[in-house]
Design an enzyme around this catalytic site. Structure first.
Site, short mmCIF file in Angstrom:
data_model
loop_
_atom_site.label_atom_id
_atom_site.label_comp_id
_atom_site.label_asym_id
_atom_site.label_seq_id
_atom_site.Cartn_x
_atom_site.Cartn_y
_atom_site.Cartn_z
N VAL A 58 23.14 142.13 52.78
CA VAL A 58 22.28 143.00 53.64
C VAL A 58 21.65 144.08 52.68
O VAL A 58 20.32 144.06 52.84
CB VAL A 58 23.31 144.11 54.56
N CYS A 59 22.06 144.24 51.44
CA CYS A 59 21.35 145.16 50.50
C CYS A 59 20.09 144.47 49.98
O CYS A 59 19.03 144.68 49.63
CB CYS A 59 22.35 145.56 49.27
N ASP A 60 20.50 143.07 49.63
CA ASP A 60 19.37 142.02 49.17
C ASP A 60 18.32 141.94 50.10
O ASP A 60 17.05 142.27 49.85
CB ASP A 60 20.03 140.70 48.85
#
Length: 165
Positions: A58-60
């Protein structure tokens, strides 16, 4: 406001900011280990994307999404803050082809995390959040994502950045 990580409640250190607040200052590290503060980008609108770690799915996706949007935003600097080491952020950006976002590390003393109320005490990570700070350092948009593993509202954050002066 309650925040969860993998559906378990977590404790956030610091005071959460609200729309209309003067943006708190902070000191984080750039990928070259130089110190970066809020004042370093004064005069620009800042979209601050907060992620636990750029090495997760999700951060990516969040960092890539804001990187793509950056070219369509005038006078907006996009800062991505995590507790990843600066070396890891630099390596990730090179591998991902991310060049329009400045990644900043809060690993040293959680200065940003505590100033914006996103430091997760139990994990020493930052909770997922998005802030827009206008050119006069007023907070114009705040989203604390209630479940850290969920995506933020990209469209609302981008519209807020476009509307900020």
């Amino acid at each position: 406001m309650g925040v969860t990580f993998k559906e378990k409640p977590v404790t956030l250190a610091g005071k959460q900011v609200q729309v209309g607040d003067q943006a708190p200052d902070f000191t984080v590290l750039a990928n070259d280990l130089s110190e970066v503060t809020l004042a370093d980008s004064k005069g620009s609108v800042r979209l601050i994307s907060v992620v636990p770690s750029v090495d997760t799915g999700v951060c990516d996706a969040q960092t890539r999404r804001f990187n793509e949007e950056a070219s369509q935003l005038d006078n907006v600097k996009i800062l991505t803050v995590s507790v990843d080491l600066p070396f890891a952020q630099k390596r990730w950006c090179a591998a991902a082809g991310v060049e329009n976002v400045q990644t900043l590390s809060d690993h040293r003393d959680l200065s940003f995390g505590k100033a914006y109320g996103v430091a997760i005490e139990e994990l020493r990570l930052l909770a997922r959040a998005v802030f827009v700070v206008d050119s006069s350092d007023k907070v114009t948009y705040v989203e604390y994502v209630d479940e850290v593993t969920n995506h933020p509202n990209y469209e609302a954050a981008i519209e807020a950045a476009k509307a900020a002066k």
